[in-house]
Motif scaffolding. Structure first.
Motif, PDB file in Angstrom:
ATOM      1  N   ALA A   1      51.193   2.299  -2.809  1.00  0.00           N
ATOM      2  CA  ALA A   1      51.876   3.344  -2.046  1.00  0.00           C
ATOM      3  C   ALA A   1      51.043   4.612  -2.050  1.00  0.00           C
ATOM      4  O   ALA A   1      50.243   4.853  -2.956  1.00  0.00           O
ATOM      5  CB  ALA A   1      53.246   3.626  -2.643  1.00  0.00           C
ATOM      6  N   ALA A   2      51.235   5.417  -1.037  1.00  0.00           N
ATOM      7  CA  ALA A   2      50.540   6.698  -0.973  1.00  0.00           C
ATOM      8  C   ALA A   2      51.054   7.619  -2.071  1.00  0.00           C
ATOM      9  O   ALA A   2      52.216   7.527  -2.475  1.00  0.00           O
ATOM     10  CB  ALA A   2      50.757   7.340   0.395  1.00  0.00           C
ATOM     11  N   PRO A   3      50.207   8.508  -2.583  1.00  0.00           N
ATOM     12  CA  PRO A   3      50.667   9.455  -3.612  1.00  0.00           C
ATOM     13  C   PRO A   3      51.821  10.317  -3.089  1.00  0.00           C
ATOM     14  O   PRO A   3      51.827  10.739  -1.935  1.00  0.00           O
ATOM     15  CB  PRO A   3      49.417  10.306  -3.884  1.00  0.00           C
ATOM     16  N   GLY A   4      52.787  10.551  -3.963  1.00  0.00           N
ATOM     17  CA  GLY A   4      53.913  11.396  -3.575  1.00  0.00           C
ATOM     18  C   GLY A   4      54.877  10.746  -2.623  1.00  0.00           C
ATOM     19  O   GLY A   4      55.606  11.438  -1.902  1.00  0.00           O
ATOM     20  N   VAL A   5      54.928   9.418  -2.607  1.00  0.00           N
ATOM     21  CA  VAL A   5      55.772   8.725  -1.641  1.00  0.00           C
ATOM     22  C   VAL A   5      57.249   9.058  -1.858  1.00  0.00           C
ATOM     23  O   VAL A   5      58.023   9.157  -0.895  1.00  0.00           O
ATOM     24  CB  VAL A   5      55.525   7.202  -1.719  1.00  0.00           C
TER      25      VAL A   5
ATOM     26  N   VAL B   1      67.151  -5.126  14.892  1.00  0.00           N
ATOM     27  CA  VAL B   1      66.590  -6.482  14.865  1.00  0.00           C
ATOM     28  C   VAL B   1      65.268  -6.530  15.631  1.00  0.00           C
ATOM     29  O   VAL B   1      64.279  -7.120  15.167  1.00  0.00           O
ATOM     30  CB  VAL B   1      67.602  -7.487  15.451  1.00  0.00           C
ATOM     31  N   CYS B   2      65.240  -5.901  16.799  1.00  0.00           N
ATOM     32  CA  CYS B   2      64.005  -5.904  17.601  1.00  0.00           C
ATOM     33  C   CYS B   2      62.869  -5.196  16.867  1.00  0.00           C
ATOM     34  O   CYS B   2      61.725  -5.680  16.860  1.00  0.00           O
ATOM     35  CB  CYS B   2      64.262  -5.239  18.950  1.00  0.00           C
ATOM     36  N   SER B   3      63.168  -4.074  16.242  1.00  0.00           N
ATOM     37  CA  SER B   3      62.132  -3.344  15.504  1.00  0.00           C
ATOM     38  C   SER B   3      61.636  -4.152  14.310  1.00  0.00           C
ATOM     39  O   SER B   3      60.435  -4.154  14.000  1.00  0.00           O
ATOM     40  CB  SER B   3      62.685  -1.996  15.028  1.00  0.00           C
ATOM     41  N   THR B   4      62.551  -4.854  13.649  1.00  0.00           N
ATOM     42  CA  THR B   4      62.157  -5.679  12.503  1.00  0.00           C
ATOM     43  C   THR B   4      61.232  -6.809  12.932  1.00  0.00           C
ATOM     44  O   THR B   4      60.212  -7.083  12.280  1.00  0.00           O
ATOM     45  CB  THR B   4      63.404  -6.255  11.815  1.00  0.00           C
ATOM     46  N   LEU B   5      61.565  -7.462  14.026  1.00  0.00           N
ATOM     47  CA  LEU B   5      60.743  -8.575  14.497  1.00  0.00           C
ATOM     48  C   LEU B   5      59.385  -8.094  15.002  1.00  0.00           C
ATOM     49  O   LEU B   5      58.414  -8.855  15.002  1.00  0.00           O
ATOM     50  CB  LEU B   5      61.475  -9.331  15.603  1.00  0.00           C
ATOM     51  N   ARG B   6      59.313  -6.841  15.435  1.00  0.00           N
ATOM     52  CA  ARG B   6      58.017  -6.296  15.838  1.00  0.00           C
ATOM     53  C   ARG B   6      57.112  -6.085  14.626  1.00  0.00           C
ATOM     54  O   ARG B   6      55.889  -6.193  14.732  1.00  0.00           O
ATOM     55  CB  ARG B   6      58.206  -4.961  16.565  1.00  0.00           C
ATOM     56  N   ARG B   7      57.703  -5.777  13.489  1.00  0.00           N
ATOM     57  CA  ARG B   7      56.908  -5.502  12.291  1.00  0.00           C
ATOM     58  C   ARG B   7      56.804  -6.702  11.360  1.00  0.00           C
ATOM     59  O   ARG B   7      55.848  -6.814  10.598  1.00  0.00           O
ATOM     60  CB  ARG B   7      57.518  -4.322  11.537  1.00  0.00           C
ATOM     61  N   MET B   8      57.800  -7.571  11.409  1.00  0.00           N
ATOM     62  CA  MET B   8      57.772  -8.778  10.584  1.00  0.00           C
ATOM     63  C   MET B   8      58.100  -9.966  11.483  1.00  0.00           C
ATOM     64  O   MET B   8      59.263 -10.148  11.859  1.00  0.00           O
ATOM     65  CB  MET B   8      58.785  -8.671   9.438  1.00  0.00           C
ATOM     66  N   PRO B   9      57.106 -10.752  11.869  1.00  0.00           N
ATOM     67  CA  PRO B   9      57.336 -11.875  12.783  1.00  0.00           C
ATOM     68  C   PRO B   9      58.401 -12.830  12.261  1.00  0.00           C
ATOM     69  O   PRO B   9      58.600 -12.964  11.043  1.00  0.00           O
ATOM     70  CB  PRO B   9      55.966 -12.555  12.851  1.00  0.00           C
TER      71      PRO B   9
ATOM     72  N   ALA C   1      57.683  -4.492  -0.312  1.00  0.00           N
ATOM     73  CA  ALA C   1      58.556  -3.345  -0.584  1.00  0.00           C
ATOM     74  C   ALA C   1      59.370  -2.982   0.652  1.00  0.00           C
ATOM     75  O   ALA C   1      60.560  -2.664   0.557  1.00  0.00           O
ATOM     76  CB  ALA C   1      57.713  -2.155  -1.033  1.00  0.00           C
ATOM     77  N   TYR C   2      58.728  -3.036   1.810  1.00  0.00           N
ATOM     78  CA  TYR C   2      59.432  -2.739   3.057  1.00  0.00           C
ATOM     79  C   TYR C   2      60.568  -3.735   3.271  1.00  0.00           C
ATOM     80  O   TYR C   2      61.692  -3.357   3.620  1.00  0.00           O
ATOM     81  CB  TYR C   2      58.439  -2.789   4.217  1.00  0.00           C
ATOM     82  N   GLY C   3      60.270  -5.013   3.047  1.00  0.00           N
ATOM     83  CA  GLY C   3      61.284  -6.042   3.243  1.00  0.00           C
ATOM     84  C   GLY C   3      62.442  -5.910   2.268  1.00  0.00           C
ATOM     85  O   GLY C   3      63.609  -6.074   2.642  1.00  0.00           O
ATOM     86  N   ARG C   4      62.153  -5.602   1.018  1.00  0.00           N
ATOM     87  CA  ARG C   4      63.216  -5.449   0.024  1.00  0.00           C
ATOM     88  C   ARG C   4      64.138  -4.285   0.371  1.00  0.00           C
ATOM     89  O   ARG C   4      65.364  -4.396   0.273  1.00  0.00           O
ATOM     90  CB  ARG C   4      62.600  -5.233  -1.360  1.00  0.00           C
ATOM     91  N   THR C   5      63.531  -3.181   0.769  1.00  0.00           N
ATOM     92  CA  THR C   5      64.342  -2.015   1.136  1.00  0.00           C
ATOM     93  C   THR C   5      65.156  -2.299   2.390  1.00  0.00           C
ATOM     94  O   THR C   5      66.325  -1.906   2.495  1.00  0.00           O
ATOM     95  CB  THR C   5      63.437  -0.792   1.361  1.00  0.00           C
ATOM     96  N   LEU C   6      64.537  -2.996   3.332  1.00  0.00           N
ATOM     97  CA  LEU C   6      65.254  -3.361   4.554  1.00  0.00           C
ATOM     98  C   LEU C   6      66.421  -4.296   4.243  1.00  0.00           C
ATOM     99  O   LEU C   6      67.515  -4.161   4.815  1.00  0.00           O
ATOM    100  CB  LEU C   6      64.289  -4.027   5.535  1.00  0.00           C
ATOM    101  N   LEU C   7      66.209  -5.229   3.329  1.00  0.00           N
ATOM    102  CA  LEU C   7      67.278  -6.150   2.944  1.00  0.00           C
ATOM    103  C   LEU C   7      68.443  -5.393   2.306  1.00  0.00           C
ATOM    104  O   LEU C   7      69.617  -5.667   2.609  1.00  0.00           O
ATOM    105  CB  LEU C   7      66.732  -7.197   1.976  1.00  0.00           C
TER     106      LEU C   7
ATOM    107  N   LEU D   1      57.264   3.726   3.083  1.00  0.00           N
ATOM    108  CA  LEU D   1      56.698   2.513   2.494  1.00  0.00           C
ATOM    109  C   LEU D   1      55.654   1.893   3.423  1.00  0.00           C
ATOM    110  O   LEU D   1      55.732   2.049   4.649  1.00  0.00           O
ATOM    111  CB  LEU D   1      57.810   1.498   2.223  1.00  0.00           C
ATOM    112  N   PRO D   2      54.688   1.170   2.863  1.00  0.00           N
ATOM    113  CA  PRO D   2      53.690   0.514   3.716  1.00  0.00           C
ATOM    114  C   PRO D   2      54.317  -0.578   4.571  1.00  0.00           C
ATOM    115  O   PRO D   2      55.159  -1.346   4.096  1.00  0.00           O
ATOM    116  CB  PRO D   2      52.697  -0.076   2.703  1.00  0.00           C
ATOM    117  N   VAL D   3      53.922  -0.611   5.836  1.00  0.00           N
ATOM    118  CA  VAL D   3      54.440  -1.621   6.755  1.00  0.00           C
ATOM    119  C   VAL D   3      53.817  -2.967   6.417  1.00  0.00           C
ATOM    120  O   VAL D   3      52.611  -3.050   6.149  1.00  0.00           O
ATOM    121  CB  VAL D   3      54.124  -1.236   8.214  1.00  0.00           C
ATOM    122  N   PRO D   4      54.603  -4.050   6.391  1.00  0.00           N
ATOM    123  CA  PRO D   4      54.040  -5.366   6.067  1.00  0.00           C
ATOM    124  C   PRO D   4      52.918  -5.758   7.021  1.00  0.00           C
ATOM    125  O   PRO D   4      52.930  -5.401   8.204  1.00  0.00           O
ATOM    126  CB  PRO D   4      55.243  -6.309   6.221  1.00  0.00           C
TER     127      PRO D   4
END
Length: 355
Positions: free
Chosen positions: A71-75, A270-278, A290-296, A349-352
């Protein structure tokens, strides 16, 4: 010299009117109860705000644990600033939305509306936007001193211009909130939503305008849903003794619109999720990134919110006392506040990685 007549306080003439002591004795007790109740509510609000602040502060590091992602510093600080910014938009936009609904209810005591929180929200949003602009001016890092920031560089980059737009938009929103036409806040708030949607999808992304459009609809509907419910419940609480029927009518109008907002939020999410996570790897990434866990976690909370909304809607329609819908609706606001905090954490968070 005329004689001094005894007063009623000293038990003088028999015909004197006695001074009733009961109201004087009861008034301090009643005031104490009101003060205690107000203090209790304030304490609960402070605790909830503190707990909500822990989500963006500690959530990213917790979600990143064991994923191998950096993660970037200071996230945590960046996520907290964005949570404050999102909350400010929700409060201000929600007030405008709720006021518009109330105007559609005949006999609603609009002159007795709850005190506006929009000026405070605009001030908080301005501070958060200023903090985020300083992060951009430092190369997306938390600045440690003023010399770390390149203020002039903000005018030379896309992210810098968007950050400055948000800062200025909150200034204008605050001035509009204090003016005689607070409804004009809609324009600077719209500018904030557009800027955030564009920021979330850089030009290097595939079809960034499509992503920005989805985010704009998602953010707008979410702000109306969260902030609208908050202000409608404030109206209902204030009018409970004087105009309960009108308060219930406003809540009923909100419930009908909220169903459409929820549908729009679900589709765009849902559309935004599928754009970032096939679709082929989304289930795996929900638990390994991390992105997926937070999204879940956000999705599970939204499901709980939907259940509370259905409960409130059922009580509103079928209960002999529609005011019983207040309790699940109030719990819904608390859960929605947590969803806003998780949404802020997602932005930091970093995008998958797509594969």
């Amino acid at each position: 010299m005329s004689p001094i007549r005894p007063s009623a306080d000293t038990g003088g003439e028999a015909g004197a009117t006695p001074v009733a002591a009961t109201p004087a004795a009861a008034t301090p007790a009643a005031a104490t109860r009101v003060t205690a109740a107000g203090g209790g509510r304030a304490a609960v609000v402070l605790v909830l705000v503190a707990l909500a602040a822990l989500i963006p502060l500690l959530g990213p590091s917790t979600a990143l644990r064991g994923t191998g992602e950096a993660a970037a510093p200071g996230v945590g600080g960046i996520a907290l600033l964005r949570a404050v910014l999102f909350a400010a938009v929700c409060v201000s936009a929600g007030e405008l939305f709720a006021a518009r609904l109330a105007r559609r209810v005949p006999g609603a005591p609009l002159e007795d509306a709850p005190r506006s929180w929009a000026p405070v929200a605009a001030a908080a949003g301005f501070v958060a936007a200023l903090g985020l602009a300083s992060v951009v001016a430092t190369g997306n890092l938390l600045p440690r001193r003023l010399s770390d920031m390149d203020i002039g560089g903000l005018y030379q980059t896309r992210d810098g211009m968007l950050a400055l737009l948000v800062v200025n938009a909150f200034v204008v929103a605050g001035l509009c909130a204090l003016s005689r036409r607070p409804a004009t806040q809609v324009w600077p708030l719209a500018a904030v939503a557009v800027a955030e949607a564009l920021r979330a999808h850089p030009a290097t992304e595939d079809s960034p305008l499509i992503g920005s459009g989805l985010t704009l609809v998602h953010v707008t509907c979410a702000a109306l849903w969260v902030g609208g419910l908050l202000h409608v419940l404030r109206m209902l609480r204030r009018w409970r003794a004087t105009a309960p029927g009108e308060g219930i009518a406003v809540l009923g109008l909100y419930a009908r619109v909220a169903a459409l907002l929820f549908a729009a939020i679900t589709v765009t999410g849902v559309c935004s999720t599928l754009r970032r996570m096939p679709a082929g790897s989304v289930l795996e990434q929900l638990t390994t990134t991390a992105y997926g866990r937070t999204l879940l976690a956000k999705v599970l909370l939204v499901v709980a919110v939907a259940a509370l909304a259905l409960c409130a809607r059922r009580r509103l329609r079928r209960s002999s006392d529609p005011l019983t819908a207040y309790s699940p609706a109030r719990a819904e606001v608390v859960f929605l506040g947590t969803v806003v905090a998780l949404s802020a954490a997602l932005t930091a968070l970093p995008v998958p990685i797509r594969w």
